[in-house]
Each structure stands twice: as C-alpha cells, then as structure tokens.
Motif scaffolding. Sequence first.
Motif, PDB file in Angstrom:
ATOM      1  N   SER A 189       0.834  -1.203   0.000  1.00 36.56           N
ATOM      2  CA  SER A 189       0.000   0.000   0.000  1.00 36.56           C
ATOM      3  C   SER A 189       0.871   1.257   0.000  1.00 36.56           C
ATOM      4  O   SER A 189       2.020   1.239   0.476  1.00 36.56           O
ATOM      5  CB  SER A 189      -0.904   0.024   1.238  1.00 36.56           C
ATOM      6  OG  SER A 189      -0.118   0.151   2.422  1.00 36.56           O
ATOM      7  N   ASN A 190       0.322   2.337  -0.552  1.00 38.03           N
ATOM      8  CA  ASN A 190       0.945   3.672  -0.472  1.00 38.03           C
ATOM      9  C   ASN A 190       2.338   3.744  -1.079  1.00 38.03           C
ATOM     10  O   ASN A 190       3.250   4.351  -0.507  1.00 38.03           O
ATOM     11  CB  ASN A 190       1.008   4.148   0.991  1.00 38.03           C
ATOM     12  CG  ASN A 190      -0.355   4.261   1.626  1.00 38.03           C
ATOM     13  OD1 ASN A 190      -1.318   4.649   0.977  1.00 38.03           O
ATOM     14  ND2 ASN A 190      -0.452   3.887   2.893  1.00 38.03           N
ATOM     15  N   VAL A 191       2.546   3.101  -2.228  1.00 37.26           N
ATOM     16  CA  VAL A 191       3.815   3.227  -2.933  1.00 37.26           C
ATOM     17  C   VAL A 191       3.560   3.794  -4.323  1.00 37.26           C
ATOM     18  O   VAL A 191       2.504   3.563  -4.928  1.00 37.26           O
ATOM     19  CB  VAL A 191       4.555   1.870  -3.050  1.00 37.26           C
ATOM     20  CG1 VAL A 191       4.936   1.353  -1.685  1.00 37.26           C
ATOM     21  CG2 VAL A 191       3.722   0.839  -3.798  1.00 37.26           C
ATOM     22  N   ASP A 192       4.528   4.559  -4.809  1.00 39.82           N
ATOM     23  CA  ASP A 192       4.455   5.162  -6.137  1.00 39.82           C
ATOM     24  C   ASP A 192       5.330   4.344  -7.069  1.00 39.82           C
ATOM     25  O   ASP A 192       6.548   4.457  -7.048  1.00 39.82           O
ATOM     26  CB  ASP A 192       4.945   6.610  -6.087  1.00 39.82           C
ATOM     27  CG  ASP A 192       4.708   7.355  -7.392  1.00 39.82           C
ATOM     28  OD1 ASP A 192       4.537   6.683  -8.430  1.00 39.82           O
ATOM     29  OD2 ASP A 192       4.691   8.588  -7.384  1.00 39.82           O
ATOM     30  N   ILE A 193       4.702   3.501  -7.901  1.00 43.11           N
ATOM     31  CA  ILE A 193       5.460   2.578  -8.737  1.00 43.11           C
ATOM     32  C   ILE A 193       6.194   3.279  -9.863  1.00 43.11           C
ATOM     33  O   ILE A 193       7.124   2.735 -10.460  1.00 43.11           O
ATOM     34  CB  ILE A 193       4.520   1.486  -9.303  1.00 43.11           C
ATOM     35  CG1 ILE A 193       5.342   0.300  -9.837  1.00 43.11           C
ATOM     36  CG2 ILE A 193       3.618   2.060 -10.389  1.00 43.11           C
ATOM     37  CD1 ILE A 193       4.517  -0.909 -10.186  1.00 43.11           C
ATOM     38  N   VAL A 194       5.816   4.524 -10.166  1.00 49.76           N
ATOM     39  CA  VAL A 194       6.434   5.246 -11.282  1.00 49.76           C
ATOM     40  C   VAL A 194       7.578   6.133 -10.807  1.00 49.76           C
ATOM     41  O   VAL A 194       8.694   6.075 -11.322  1.00 49.76           O
ATOM     42  CB  VAL A 194       5.382   6.094 -12.031  1.00 49.76           C
ATOM     43  CG1 VAL A 194       6.049   6.889 -13.147  1.00 49.76           C
ATOM     44  CG2 VAL A 194       4.276   5.205 -12.587  1.00 49.76           C
ATOM     45  N   GLU A 195       7.331   6.966  -9.816  1.00 50.50           N
ATOM     46  CA  GLU A 195       8.288   8.005  -9.444  1.00 50.50           C
ATOM     47  C   GLU A 195       9.274   7.593  -8.357  1.00 50.50           C
ATOM     48  O   GLU A 195      10.454   7.933  -8.419  1.00 50.50           O
ATOM     49  CB  GLU A 195       7.525   9.270  -8.983  1.00 50.50           C
ATOM     50  CG  GLU A 195       6.732   9.946 -10.093  1.00 50.50           C
ATOM     51  CD  GLU A 195       7.612  10.497 -11.186  1.00 50.50           C
ATOM     52  OE1 GLU A 195       8.761  10.877 -10.884  1.00 50.50           O
ATOM     53  OE2 GLU A 195       7.179  10.529 -12.348  1.00 50.50           O
ATOM     54  N   SER A 196       8.809   6.894  -7.343  1.00 50.91           N
ATOM     55  CA  SER A 196       9.678   6.695  -6.164  1.00 50.91           C
ATOM     56  C   SER A 196       9.619   5.282  -5.601  1.00 50.91           C
ATOM     57  O   SER A 196       9.758   5.084  -4.391  1.00 50.91           O
ATOM     58  CB  SER A 196       9.283   7.690  -5.061  1.00 50.91           C
ATOM     59  OG  SER A 196       7.920   7.504  -4.693  1.00 50.91           O
ATOM     60  N   LEU A 197       9.432   4.286  -6.464  1.00 53.90           N
ATOM     61  CA  LEU A 197       9.283   2.912  -5.975  1.00 53.90           C
ATOM     62  C   LEU A 197      10.524   2.446  -5.229  1.00 53.90           C
ATOM     63  O   LEU A 197      10.428   1.860  -4.147  1.00 53.90           O
ATOM     64  CB  LEU A 197       8.973   1.968  -7.139  1.00 53.90           C
ATOM     65  CG  LEU A 197       8.802   0.491  -6.755  1.00 53.90           C
ATOM     66  CD1 LEU A 197       7.660   0.317  -5.757  1.00 53.90           C
ATOM     67  CD2 LEU A 197       8.571  -0.365  -8.000  1.00 53.90           C
ATOM     68  N   ARG A 198      11.706   2.696  -5.794  1.00 54.74           N
ATOM     69  CA  ARG A 198      12.944   2.244  -5.147  1.00 54.74           C
ATOM     70  C   ARG A 198      13.105   2.863  -3.761  1.00 54.74           C
ATOM     71  O   ARG A 198      13.473   2.187  -2.813  1.00 54.74           O
ATOM     72  CB  ARG A 198      14.153   2.602  -6.013  1.00 54.74           C
ATOM     73  CG  ARG A 198      14.516   1.555  -7.049  1.00 54.74           C
ATOM     74  CD  ARG A 198      15.826   1.899  -7.719  1.00 54.74           C
ATOM     75  NE  ARG A 198      16.326   0.805  -8.521  1.00 54.74           N
ATOM     76  CZ  ARG A 198      17.507   0.818  -9.131  1.00 54.74           C
ATOM     77  NH1 ARG A 198      18.295   1.881  -9.022  1.00 54.74           N
ATOM     78  NH2 ARG A 198      17.903  -0.214  -9.844  1.00 54.74           N
ATOM     79  N   MET A 199      12.836   4.156  -3.669  1.00 51.78           N
ATOM     80  CA  MET A 199      12.974   4.830  -2.387  1.00 51.78           C
ATOM     81  C   MET A 199      11.934   4.336  -1.395  1.00 51.78           C
ATOM     82  O   MET A 199      12.237   4.110  -0.221  1.00 51.78           O
ATOM     83  CB  MET A 199      12.852   6.351  -2.585  1.00 51.78           C
ATOM     84  CG  MET A 199      13.112   7.150  -1.309  1.00 51.78           C
ATOM     85  SD  MET A 199      14.763   6.854  -0.643  1.00 51.78           S
ATOM     86  CE  MET A 199      14.421   6.587   1.081  1.00 51.78           C
ATOM     87  N   ASP A 200      10.700   4.165  -1.854  1.00 51.43           N
ATOM     88  CA  ASP A 200       9.641   3.663  -0.981  1.00 51.43           C
ATOM     89  C   ASP A 200       9.989   2.284  -0.423  1.00 51.43           C
ATOM     90  O   ASP A 200       9.816   2.013   0.773  1.00 51.43           O
ATOM     91  CB  ASP A 200       8.311   3.582  -1.735  1.00 51.43           C
ATOM     92  CG  ASP A 200       7.709   4.946  -2.011  1.00 51.43           C
ATOM     93  OD1 ASP A 200       8.135   5.926  -1.354  1.00 51.43           O
ATOM     94  OD2 ASP A 200       6.835   5.036  -2.886  1.00 51.43           O
ATOM     95  N   MET A 201      10.511   1.425  -1.285  1.00 49.96           N
ATOM     96  CA  MET A 201      10.833   0.061  -0.856  1.00 49.96           C
ATOM     97  C   MET A 201      12.091   0.025   0.010  1.00 49.96           C
ATOM     98  O   MET A 201      12.214  -0.825   0.902  1.00 49.96           O
ATOM     99  CB  MET A 201      10.996  -0.851  -2.075  1.00 49.96           C
ATOM    100  CG  MET A 201       9.711  -1.116  -2.831  1.00 49.96           C
ATOM    101  SD  MET A 201       8.474  -2.074  -1.900  1.00 49.96           S
ATOM    102  CE  MET A 201       7.495  -0.778  -1.132  1.00 49.96           C
TER     103      MET A 201
END
Length: 226
Positions: free
Chosen positions: A152-164
């Motif tokens: 939930s609450n992740v941006d797969i386009v812009e910031s996926l690596r940072m979110d993960m």
Amino acid sequence: MNGEFMKFLMKWRCTILLISLVGFLGIFPFLKMTPHGDAASALTVSMVILTATIAALGNGKHFAIVLFLAVLALLLEWVALGEKSSALTFWSDVSNIVLWVYVIVLLMKYVLEPGPVTADEIAGAISVYFLLAIVWSIAHTSLERYAPGSYSNVDIVESLRMDMLYFSFVTLTTLGYGDIVPLDPRSQMLAILEATTGVLFLTVLVARLVGEYGQMRAEAHKNRRP
C-alpha cells in the motif's frame, strides 16, 4: 606506493564500503529531484558496487567471482536504464541480489573470524546490516513491479525504489510504522523473513562481540597473574 595503497585498502576495505553505503543512503532520496535522477541513482549504485568489490579483496577466488558479479550488475544496471525494459530491469535486480548476498557471506566470514575484534570488522558488521536492508528492498521492488498492489501507499512510477528502501529498513529494524503495508501473501512473507533476518543478525553479532570481549578479558586477567 602501490604496495602501501593496497595495504591501506586491505586494512580498511569494510570501512570504505560502510562510508559508501552511508553516503548512498544519505543522497539517494534527493536524486529524483535532479534533472537526470535515474542516471544519478544508477551512478550512486555503481559507486557502492565498486566499493563492495574492494571489500572482497584478499579473498582469492572469491574476489574474482565478486568482480565478475559486479561487472555484470553494473552492465545490466546501465543497459536497463537506457533500454527501459522490464525484462532487463528484472535481471538487473536479480544480478544485484546475487552480488550483495555473495558479498554479505564474505563479510560475515570476515566478521566472525576468531581473534580480536577490529574497527574494520565492526564496520563490516554494520555494512552487512545495511546490505541486508538493500537486498530485501530490491526483492520488495521486484515484487511490486511484477505484481502491482502488493504494497500500500507506494508510487510505482516516481519513487518505488525509495519507498521500498524505506519499507525495508523499517521492517528489518522491526520498527513498523505502518504507512506502507504488505497486502499480498508474497509480500507479507517477504516482510516476515526480513524481520526475522534482522533479529537473528543482531543476535549473532552481539554474541560474537560479547564472546570475543569475554575471551580478551580472561586472557588479560591471566597475563596479569604473578
């Protein structure tokens, strides 16, 4: 001169890796704000890969394997960046995971060697902890790309690596803020395994340091006897 430089690298190879990891974690969140954010991210990843290769110095054939894996990971990282191919991105992630796991095994062997605990061994242990979080973050990233909606609450386009990466550190340390949540059984299992890895690593590390410290004190006390 080259001999002295090689001695320096051998003595402080894990410290150099730790410095590069701290630098990577410090600047990575800001790279997307730059005009060429993807290229800047790939460049910082490349720098960490190079210092990981240095950390494998003195391991004989293992160094050759790490060097091969590092070249492969670097090649796939930059080709995937240029081609924007999901298949190449997947294999880039796989190559990075294999490289980091191999480096982690070598570092743990170095850290757990019998004998006095050195500053570079402590740096190696901290590096392993950071690398564990990075490995798990790559696994989380690949799963979200393969099965969008696993978190939930992740941006797969812009910031996926940072979110993960953020989610990985929160999970490894068992902090669990709850702002990013695994929703899929596969992502939930990854989170369970990562949290368990973090706890077990700290247990083994503390046992090693306490054991060596106790042995050093016992030897020092024995040597003081008349």
